[in-house]
Write a protein that holds these residues in place. Structure first.
Motif, mmCIF file in Angstrom:
data_model
loop_
_atom_site.group_PDB
_atom_site.id
_atom_site.type_symbol
_atom_site.label_atom_id
_atom_site.label_comp_id
_atom_site.label_asym_id
_atom_site.label_seq_id
_atom_site.Cartn_x
_atom_site.Cartn_y
_atom_site.Cartn_z
ATOM 1 N N LYS A 1 -11.825 2.380 -0.998
ATOM 2 C CA LYS A 1 -11.840 2.064 0.431
ATOM 3 C C LYS A 1 -11.556 3.325 1.236
ATOM 4 O O LYS A 1 -10.534 3.986 1.039
ATOM 5 C CB LYS A 1 -10.818 0.979 0.771
ATOM 6 C CG LYS A 1 -10.975 0.430 2.197
ATOM 7 C CD LYS A 1 -10.009 -0.693 2.477
ATOM 8 C CE LYS A 1 -10.242 -1.910 1.602
ATOM 9 N NZ LYS A 1 -11.515 -2.608 1.949
ATOM 10 N N TYR A 2 -12.465 3.627 2.140
ATOM 11 C CA TYR A 2 -12.304 4.780 3.024
ATOM 12 C C TYR A 2 -11.650 4.318 4.327
ATOM 13 O O TYR A 2 -12.098 3.352 4.952
ATOM 14 C CB TYR A 2 -13.661 5.421 3.316
ATOM 15 C CG TYR A 2 -13.569 6.606 4.249
ATOM 16 C CD1 TYR A 2 -13.297 7.881 3.758
ATOM 17 C CD2 TYR A 2 -13.740 6.447 5.620
ATOM 18 C CE1 TYR A 2 -13.195 8.972 4.611
ATOM 19 C CE2 TYR A 2 -13.643 7.532 6.484
ATOM 20 C CZ TYR A 2 -13.371 8.797 5.969
ATOM 21 O OH TYR A 2 -13.262 9.867 6.825
ATOM 22 N N LEU A 3 -10.592 5.023 4.745
ATOM 23 C CA LEU A 3 -9.830 4.665 5.936
ATOM 24 C C LEU A 3 -10.057 5.669 7.060
ATOM 25 O O LEU A 3 -10.221 6.866 6.816
ATOM 26 C CB LEU A 3 -8.334 4.629 5.622
ATOM 27 C CG LEU A 3 -7.854 3.643 4.564
ATOM 28 C CD1 LEU A 3 -6.358 3.832 4.307
ATOM 29 C CD2 LEU A 3 -8.149 2.210 4.980
ATOM 30 N N ASN B 1 -2.598 4.363 -1.787
ATOM 31 C CA ASN B 1 -3.051 5.201 -0.681
ATOM 32 C C ASN B 1 -3.011 6.655 -1.137
ATOM 33 O O ASN B 1 -1.943 7.180 -1.438
ATOM 34 C CB ASN B 1 -2.132 4.990 0.526
ATOM 35 C CG ASN B 1 -2.627 5.667 1.772
ATOM 36 O OD1 ASN B 1 -3.819 5.958 1.903
ATOM 37 N ND2 ASN B 1 -1.725 5.927 2.702
ATOM 38 N N TYR C 1 -7.194 3.527 -1.779
ATOM 39 C CA TYR C 1 -7.499 3.728 -0.365
ATOM 40 C C TYR C 1 -7.355 5.220 -0.049
ATOM 41 O O TYR C 1 -6.517 5.904 -0.629
ATOM 42 C CB TYR C 1 -6.539 2.948 0.516
ATOM 43 C CG TYR C 1 -6.663 1.444 0.491
ATOM 44 C CD1 TYR C 1 -6.659 0.718 1.673
ATOM 45 C CD2 TYR C 1 -6.754 0.721 -0.698
ATOM 46 C CE1 TYR C 1 -6.755 -0.667 1.695
ATOM 47 C CE2 TYR C 1 -6.852 -0.665 -0.701
ATOM 48 C CZ TYR C 1 -6.857 -1.350 0.493
ATOM 49 O OH TYR C 1 -6.947 -2.720 0.494
ATOM 50 N N GLY D 1 -11.801 0.692 6.056
ATOM 51 C CA GLY D 1 -10.649 0.155 6.769
ATOM 52 C C GLY D 1 -10.267 1.052 7.924
ATOM 53 O O GLY D 1 -10.694 2.210 8.024
ATOM 54 N N LEU E 1 0.856 -1.177 0.000
ATOM 55 C CA LEU E 1 0.000 0.000 0.000
ATOM 56 C C LEU E 1 0.898 1.235 0.000
ATOM 57 O O LEU E 1 1.519 1.576 1.007
ATOM 58 C CB LEU E 1 -0.916 -0.033 1.237
ATOM 59 C CG LEU E 1 -1.893 1.120 1.433
ATOM 60 C CD1 LEU E 1 -2.758 1.341 0.189
ATOM 61 C CD2 LEU E 1 -2.774 0.861 2.655
ATOM 62 N N THR F 1 -11.073 -4.061 6.702
ATOM 63 C CA THR F 1 -9.631 -4.027 6.506
ATOM 64 C C THR F 1 -8.971 -3.371 7.716
ATOM 65 O O THR F 1 -9.362 -2.266 8.108
ATOM 66 C CB THR F 1 -9.275 -3.255 5.227
ATOM 67 O OG1 THR F 1 -9.867 -3.915 4.106
ATOM 68 C CG2 THR F 1 -7.767 -3.177 5.019
#
Length: 396
Positions: A199-201, A112, A181, A231, A81, A332
């Motif tokens: 994907k939202y972190l 990312n 991400y 995640g 990542l 995640t």
């Protein structure tokens, strides 16, 4: 909105390109982080069955792209990542870098998207835009970047980006592009995320706060016809008993002085990252307010920017806390622990068996052989037939 919990979790580890050691806030117990050491961590994560590793970005770190390119050939399944930096990179150059690393790693790249939250560091990199304007750049960047990786020709005349006949000749392995991400807690960040990423972190806030954020992002994405996965970034301190785990947490900051905390918190206060502000507010820089939620400890954030919380406890307790986040919809988990080599093994050995994970190609359970006196004399691990790497599905 009723949300089904994530049935299986993807567990990623961390490559500490900014340094590592047994304690925070001191050179005592520190260790040199060179290529050999980073390779050891990556190979351990690969062998143990972690889904991937996060490489940090910024001027305090080794370059994530160069590091990932150097380490990836020494691993087989592990994903990397790696950050793209809108405002620091041309989207066309970033697209070529992405396609190349995805190709040479056989489809093991994750992206990312990092906008940057420290104005002092941003100025050192030549970026003088304010917080919201950086997200304008991020949106323009991602629109061009995604189109190029998807095989389109690009002509754009935006507020910050101008491209004439942009195109990519070599496509990535993962189509239409490696999974994107993104972490950003501000209104401007969330507005970009729901339109552009997969994907939202979030950093490791208490479950109730994470639930509020996830529900907000999910609802906004739904109004735009999109669906994101989620995640979380956490540290872990897991030991065979809860008492041992809490002792390890205390030991991790045993060399941290009040002056060190004050200096670190002063740096964090200058940042315009909403996520960093939320991290600092969890404990306010105070040692007596570090368990901010059951088994969620803020001691790391006293002196470390970014992810500042750790799950602390015995294996069953830590697994139960992970399942609480799963119930919110987190699928995640990007984890780390000090020192990163030893803790990669410790977490995998103690907690992996308690969690449901996607099938991991060519990762066998180690079977032990004992001799006549009860000592372990060998490990037996039979190879399995090679299978193609399973790609992560990207939703539009």
């Amino acid at each position: 909105m009723t949300v089904a919990p994530a049935a299986k979790v993807k567990l990623l580890w961390f490559l500490p390109t900014h340094g590592d050691g047994r304690y925070l806030g001191t050179t005592t117990g520190g260790r040199e982080v060179n290529f050999s050491y980073l390779r050891q961590i990556a190979q351990a994560a690969d062998q143990l069955g972690y889904y991937g590793v996060l490489l940090p970005t910024g001027r305090s770190c080794e370059d994530s792209w160069v590091t990932a390119s150097a380490v990836a050939p020494w691993t087989e399944r592990l994903r990397y990542l790696v950050a793209v930096r809108p405002g620091l990179q041309s989207p066309t150059v970033a697209a070529r870098m992405t396609a190349t690393l995805d190709r040479v790693s056989n489809g093991r790249l994750l992206i990312n998207v990092v906008t940057g939250g420290d104005p002092v560091e941003n100025k050192g990199d030549g970026v003088y835009l304010d917080h919201d304007e950086r997200y304008v750049v991020t949106r323009e960047f991602l629109n061009v970047y995604r189109s190029l990786l998807a095989g389109e020709s690009v002509n754009v005349d935006g507020r910050h980006i101008r491209i004439e006949d942009g195109r990519l000749l070599f496509q990535p392995v993962q189509q239409p592009y490696p999974p994107l991400y993104f972490g950003g807690s501000s209104d401007a960040g969330i507005d970009v995320a729901v339109d552009t990423v997969d994907k939202y972190l979030t950093w490791g806030e208490p479950p109730a706060q994470v639930a509020d954020k996830v529900n907000r992002v999910r609802a906004l994405a739904a109004t735009r016809g999109r669906q994101l996965s989620f995640g979380i970034r956490l540290h872990v301190i897991v030991r065979e008993t809860n008492a041992e785990a809490w002792r390890a947490a205390d030991e991790l900051i045993s060399y941290v002085t009040d002056d060190t905390i004050a200096a670190a918190q002063k740096i964090f206060s200058r940042m315009d990252s909403v996520g960093q502000q939320r991290m600092a507010q969890l404990h306010g820089g105070r040692r007596d307010k570090l368990e901010i939620s059951p088994n969620l400890w803020g001691g790391v954030g006293l002196v470390r920017g970014g992810a500042g919380t750790a799950l602390v406890g015995d294996p069953d307790t830590v697994a139960a806390r992970i399942r609480e986040y799963q119930d919110i919809g987190i699928d995640t988990f990007i984890l780390s622990g000090y020192p990163h080599l030893e803790e990669a093994y410790r977490f995998a050995e103690l907690v992996f068996p308690l969690l449901s994970q996607p099938a991991r190609d060519k990762v066998d359970t180690i079977r032990l052989n004992t001799g006549p006196f009860g000592e372990t004399i060998a490990n037996e691990s039979r190879p399995t037939e090679a299978r193609p790497l399973q790609r992560e599905t990207v939703r539009s």
